[in-house]
Design a protein around this motif. Structure first.
Motif, PDB file in Angstrom:
ATOM      1  N   THR A   1      22.678 118.870  42.163  1.00  0.00           N
ATOM      2  CA  THR A   1      24.004 118.266  42.051  1.00  0.00           C
ATOM      3  C   THR A   1      25.063 119.342  42.260  1.00  0.00           C
ATOM      4  OG1 THR A   1      24.083 118.578  39.638  1.00  0.00           O
ATOM      5  CG2 THR A   1      23.232 116.469  40.459  1.00  0.00           C
ATOM      6  N   GLN A   2      26.151 118.956  42.876  1.00  0.00           N
ATOM      7  CA  GLN A   2      27.311 119.831  43.037  1.00  0.00           C
ATOM      8  C   GLN A   2      28.550 119.046  42.672  1.00  0.00           C
ATOM      9  OE1 GLN A   2      27.926 122.062  46.618  1.00  0.00           O
ATOM     10  NE2 GLN A   2      25.808 122.762  46.729  1.00  0.00           N
ATOM     11  N   LYS A   3      29.494 119.736  42.026  1.00  0.00           N
ATOM     12  CA  LYS A   3      30.684 119.049  41.524  1.00  0.00           C
ATOM     13  C   LYS A   3      31.944 119.824  41.900  1.00  0.00           C
ATOM     14  CE  LYS A   3      31.354 119.166  37.072  1.00  0.00           C
ATOM     15  NZ  LYS A   3      31.210 118.888  35.629  1.00  0.00           N
ATOM     16  N   THR A   4      32.971 119.089  42.278  1.00  0.00           N
ATOM     17  CA  THR A   4      34.287 119.666  42.539  1.00  0.00           C
ATOM     18  C   THR A   4      35.312 118.968  41.660  1.00  0.00           C
ATOM     19  OG1 THR A   4      33.749 120.207  44.837  1.00  0.00           O
ATOM     20  CG2 THR A   4      36.072 120.067  44.273  1.00  0.00           C
TER      21      THR A   4
ATOM     22  N   VAL B   1      28.286 115.311  43.983  1.00  0.00           N
ATOM     23  CA  VAL B   1      27.198 114.895  44.873  1.00  0.00           C
ATOM     24  C   VAL B   1      25.882 115.059  44.130  1.00  0.00           C
ATOM     25  CG1 VAL B   1      25.920 115.449  46.972  1.00  0.00           C
ATOM     26  CG2 VAL B   1      28.408 115.405  47.003  1.00  0.00           C
ATOM     27  N   ASP B   2      25.086 114.009  44.106  1.00  0.00           N
ATOM     28  CA  ASP B   2      23.792 114.010  43.416  1.00  0.00           C
ATOM     29  C   ASP B   2      22.703 113.708  44.440  1.00  0.00           C
ATOM     30  OD1 ASP B   2      21.598 113.744  41.828  1.00  0.00           O
ATOM     31  OD2 ASP B   2      22.460 112.279  40.461  1.00  0.00           O
ATOM     32  N   ALA B   3      22.003 114.765  44.877  1.00  0.00           N
ATOM     33  CA  ALA B   3      20.984 114.612  45.921  1.00  0.00           C
ATOM     34  C   ALA B   3      19.762 113.850  45.430  1.00  0.00           C
ATOM     35  CB  ALA B   3      20.561 115.975  46.452  1.00  0.00           C
ATOM     36  N   SER B   4      19.591 113.722  44.119  1.00  0.00           N
ATOM     37  CA  SER B   4      18.441 112.982  43.598  1.00  0.00           C
ATOM     38  C   SER B   4      18.569 111.485  43.858  1.00  0.00           C
ATOM     39  CB  SER B   4      18.293 113.240  42.091  1.00  0.00           C
ATOM     40  OG  SER B   4      19.365 112.660  41.372  1.00  0.00           O
TER      41      SER B   4
END
Length: 368
Positions: free
Chosen positions: A166-169, A212-215
């Motif tokens: 996961t990535q967060k902005t 963004v949650d790639a899972s």
């Protein structure tokens, strides 16, 4: 003996009768305190609002008047008011609590003790919640604007997202109009989570979070994915402003567990040029050549090859998505300056399985 038994039996009946009469008499002598809720949760409340106020509705379900003698709170920050007139049977009274949020950020829980003429003598009520602190004036450079809302940015770029990562902005947004705005976001991207406040108060900075949650996607998904969320604000007069906000993500391979040998034998992407400068153009369509090469020791997989501005720049010649070691292919990059004013810059973005450069760019520019 029979006489004694009869006497004992009579005494038992007499005792039970006295107990019943005593219970009936007690019910006649005391009111019954009932409240619509014993605990009230304010949820998240803003320090800017000053006071949080709640009214507990008290009902007397007994047979004689209920009198609230006094109300005490566990903190001077919670001030009580209550019904001073007797609450008749079947009627309702109140206990009102005003909680002062000033300089009290964070979670809170306060107990209120209500003293009455009820048989239990006192009852306990509770208020709780979380105070969102008053923000200090932020030294934020708001680059972009949607209507009266200024924002740090109006597009979101996620560079290297691995499977199950996961990535967060987080960005600041602020409503510089004089009116409160309703805010909503429509999001059809299953791998994107968006958090925004439901309302934007005047001159009150808030956080917007895009994650963004790639899972949430197929673990085999790779390459650059272009998407967007729809921003919508509405003022008290019903005026609606909408805008599409890009959310672009590069889903890459997970190279975390590669051994030194695997890395040494990995593919290597290389371009014939790191930038294509078309110089000064008129209205004619112009093409330049770009070669993509694999100078590594294993197959190079091109997960995606994409132009950031396809309405101005297009390419042709991509026939293979896999290049073997020492293999290459030529692309023709066309630019159409017809509707462009001034200088123009964009990128050709390539996502591959090269562990050194899973995402690589070629700059494309011209002037008019």
């Amino acid at each position: 003996m029979r006489t004694v038994g009869l006497l004992l039996l009579g005494f038992l009946f007499l005792s039970q009768s006295v107990m019943v009469l005593s219970q009936e008499e007690t019910e006649k002598q005391y009111p019954v305190f009932s409240c619509d809720e014993m605990v009230h949760d304010f949820g998240k409340i803003r320090e800017l609002e000053g006071f949080a106020v709640h009214e507990f509705v008290i009902k007397n379900t007994g047979k004689v008047p209920l009198i609230i003698n006094r109300v005490m709170t566990s903190c001077g920050c919670a001030q009580p008011e209550w019904s001073h007139k007797p609450i008749e049977p079947g009627e309702e009274g109140f206990v009102i609590i005003s909680y002062d949020m000033t300089n009290r950020p964070g979670p809170f829980e306060k107990r209120i003790t209500v003293f009455t003429n009820e048989r239990l003598f006192r009852q306990s009520l509770t208020i709780k919640g979380e105070v969102i602190p008053r923000p200090e004036r932020l030294n934020v450079l708001f680059h972009d604007t949607i209507g009266s809302v200024q924002m740090e940015q109006v597009d979101f770029e996620f560079g290297n997202v691995r499977p199950h990562q996961t990535q967060k902005t987080e960005i600041w947004i602020q409503n510089f109009s004089k009116e409160q705005l309703k805010l909503s976001v429509t999001n059809d991207l299953k791998y994107v989570n968006v958090i925004v406040p439901e309302r934007l108060d005047s001159d009150f900075p808030e956080k917007m979070i895009v994650e963004v949650d790639a899972s949430k996607v197929d673990s085999t998904m790779r390459g650059r994915k272009l998407g967007a969320i729809l921003w919508k604000t509405e003022d008290p007069k019903g005026e609606v402003i909408t805008q599409s906000i890009p959310v672009n993500v590069n889903f890459i391979d997970d190279f975390t567990f590669m051994t030194p040998d695997e890395r040494a034998n990995a593919p290597v992407i290389k371009f014939s040029a790191t930038s294509l400068d078309y110089g000064k153009l008129n209205k004619k369509r112009v093409a330049k050549e770009l070669v993509i090469m694999n100078t590594g020791k294993s197959a190079l997989k091109l997960h995606s090859v994409m132009i950031e501005n396809p309405e101005v720049v297009q390419f042709k010649g991509l026939k293979k998505n896999i290049l073997q070691p020492n293999e290459s292919q030529k692309l023709k990059i066309y630019v159409n300056p017809k509707d462009v004013q001034g200088n123009f810059r964009t990128d050709l973005c390539v996502v591959s399985n090269d562990p050194r450069k899973p995402v690589d760019y070629v700059r494309i520019e011209f002037e008019k």
